[in-house]
Design a protein around this motif. Structure first.
Motif, short mmCIF file in Angstrom:
data_model
loop_
_atom_site.label_atom_id
_atom_site.label_comp_id
_atom_site.label_asym_id
_atom_site.label_seq_id
_atom_site.Cartn_x
_atom_site.Cartn_y
_atom_site.Cartn_z
N ALA A 50 62.34 35.91 31.04
CA ALA A 50 63.06 37.21 31.50
C ALA A 50 61.75 37.73 32.62
N HIS A 51 62.37 38.36 33.57
CA HIS A 51 61.37 38.68 34.93
C HIS A 51 62.19 39.76 35.81
N GLU A 52 61.47 40.33 36.67
CA GLU A 52 62.26 41.33 37.46
C GLU A 52 61.07 41.48 38.71
N TYR A 53 61.47 41.73 39.85
CA TYR A 53 60.66 41.83 41.04
C TYR A 53 60.35 43.25 41.10
N ASP A 54 58.86 43.45 41.43
CA ASP A 54 58.41 44.87 41.59
C ASP A 54 57.99 45.05 43.11
N PRO A 55 58.97 45.69 43.93
CA PRO A 55 58.79 45.98 45.25
C PRO A 55 57.62 46.63 45.65
N LYS A 56 57.12 47.62 44.69
CA LYS A 56 55.97 48.49 45.15
C LYS A 56 54.83 47.49 45.01
N THR A 57 54.76 46.37 44.19
CA THR A 57 53.30 45.62 44.23
C THR A 57 53.60 44.19 44.89
N GLY A 58 54.84 43.65 44.64
CA GLY A 58 55.37 42.31 45.51
C GLY A 58 55.19 41.42 44.34
N PHE A 59 55.03 41.91 43.02
CA PHE A 59 54.76 40.84 41.98
C PHE A 59 56.09 40.47 41.19
N ILE A 60 56.32 39.39 40.63
CA ILE A 60 57.35 39.08 39.98
C ILE A 60 56.78 39.10 38.48
N VAL A 61 57.55 40.43 37.98
CA VAL A 61 56.85 40.90 36.81
C VAL A 61 57.51 40.05 35.39
N ALA A 62 56.84 39.99 34.46
CA ALA A 62 57.35 39.31 33.31
C ALA A 62 57.97 40.25 32.49
N ARG A 63 59.11 40.06 31.74
CA ARG A 63 59.68 41.02 30.82
C ARG A 63 59.85 40.54 29.25
N GLU A 64 58.77 39.37 29.03
CA GLU A 64 58.56 38.90 27.78
C GLU A 64 57.11 38.07 27.89
N THR A 65 56.45 38.17 26.77
CA THR A 65 55.46 37.36 26.84
C THR A 65 55.40 36.31 25.70
N ILE A 66 55.14 35.05 26.36
CA ILE A 66 54.93 33.80 25.49
C ILE A 66 53.88 33.66 24.85
N THR A 67 54.12 33.23 23.46
CA THR A 67 52.88 33.12 22.68
C THR A 67 52.05 31.84 22.82
N LEU A 68 50.81 31.87 22.75
CA LEU A 68 50.05 30.79 23.19
C LEU A 68 50.01 29.93 22.01
N PRO A 69 49.84 28.58 21.94
CA PRO A 69 49.56 27.64 20.68
C PRO A 69 48.28 28.32 19.97
N ALA A 70 48.36 28.09 18.49
CA ALA A 70 47.23 28.35 17.90
C ALA A 70 45.87 27.69 18.17
N LEU A 71 46.16 26.32 18.59
CA LEU A 71 44.81 25.81 19.30
C LEU A 71 44.03 26.67 20.38
N ILE A 72 44.78 27.43 21.11
CA ILE A 72 44.09 28.22 22.11
C ILE A 72 43.98 29.60 21.63
N ALA A 73 45.05 30.30 20.95
CA ALA A 73 44.94 31.65 20.53
C ALA A 73 43.99 31.91 19.40
N ASP A 74 43.65 30.75 18.90
CA ASP A 74 42.26 31.10 17.85
C ASP A 74 41.14 30.37 18.33
N ALA A 75 41.12 30.08 19.69
CA ALA A 75 39.88 29.59 20.06
C ALA A 75 38.96 30.73 20.29
N PRO A 76 37.70 30.47 20.83
CA PRO A 76 36.73 31.32 21.06
C PRO A 76 36.87 32.03 22.41
N PRO A 77 36.47 33.33 22.66
CA PRO A 77 36.79 33.84 23.88
C PRO A 77 35.76 32.96 24.91
N LEU A 78 36.15 33.31 26.25
CA LEU A 78 35.66 32.21 27.10
C LEU A 78 34.25 32.32 27.10
#
Length: 181
Positions: A50-78
């Protein structure tokens, strides 16, 4: 109208004569200005998140956030992943933003792919993720910027390869396979 000028005449439904109202004309002009440019429209047509165009920024803005797999979500920060990996392992850092629709599509199509997860589980890799809007300093200092979506390979704290943009699982797997042992 002032100065004797008149709005152009338009034939409406049923061939009745109507004069466009200034607010309607302004709304039509605003809608045209809010439409994405062709290159953005082409990207939007390929997205299934799900997404929409934001004419003020020129971004294609997400309207949903996809969850990362546990391998990455539970990983140490960068920063911790870089220290933990040292020179022995390759840190694979995924740089995304919750607001970014191509980032969410990349997470859905490639990062959550079973083959990609299996490859990232190999001992030579330490996958991690940085949400650039929440950790801009970390992205700037370690990765050298906040471009999204981006995938970085780091060895001993230094970027050794990058994969730009939203990619397929096959593209990501090929890139991972090409990284030095």
């Amino acid at each position: 109208l002032r100065s004797g000028l008149r709005a152009p005449l338009v034939f409406g439904a049923g061939c009745s004569l109507v004069r466009p109202s200034p607010p309607a004309a302004a709304a039509a002009a605003a809608a045209a200005a809010a439409a994405p440019p062709p290159e953005s429209r082409a990207w939007m047509d390929r997205l299934t998140v799900a997404h929409e165009y934001d004419p003020k920024t020129g971004f294609i803005v997400a309207r949903e956030t996809i969850t990362l797999p546990a391998l990455i979500a539970d990983a140490p920060p960068l920063d911790a992943a870089v220290v933990r990996a040292g020179a022995d392992r390759i840190v694979v850092a995924f740089a995304t933003a919750d607001r970014c629709a191509p980032c969410q599509q990349f997470k859905r199509d490639a990062i959550n792919d079973a083959q990609v997860i299996a490859r990232l589980s190999e001992a030579r890799f330490l996958p991690t993720h940085v949400e650039v809007d929440r950790s801009p300093e970390l992205a700037n200092v370690i990765l050298g910027g906040r471009s999204i979506p981006m995938t970085y390979a780091l060895r001993d704290g230094k970027v050794i390869a990058t994969l730009r943009g939203q990619r397929s699982a096959a593209d990501l797997l090929a890139w991972l396979d090409a990284l030095p042992g």
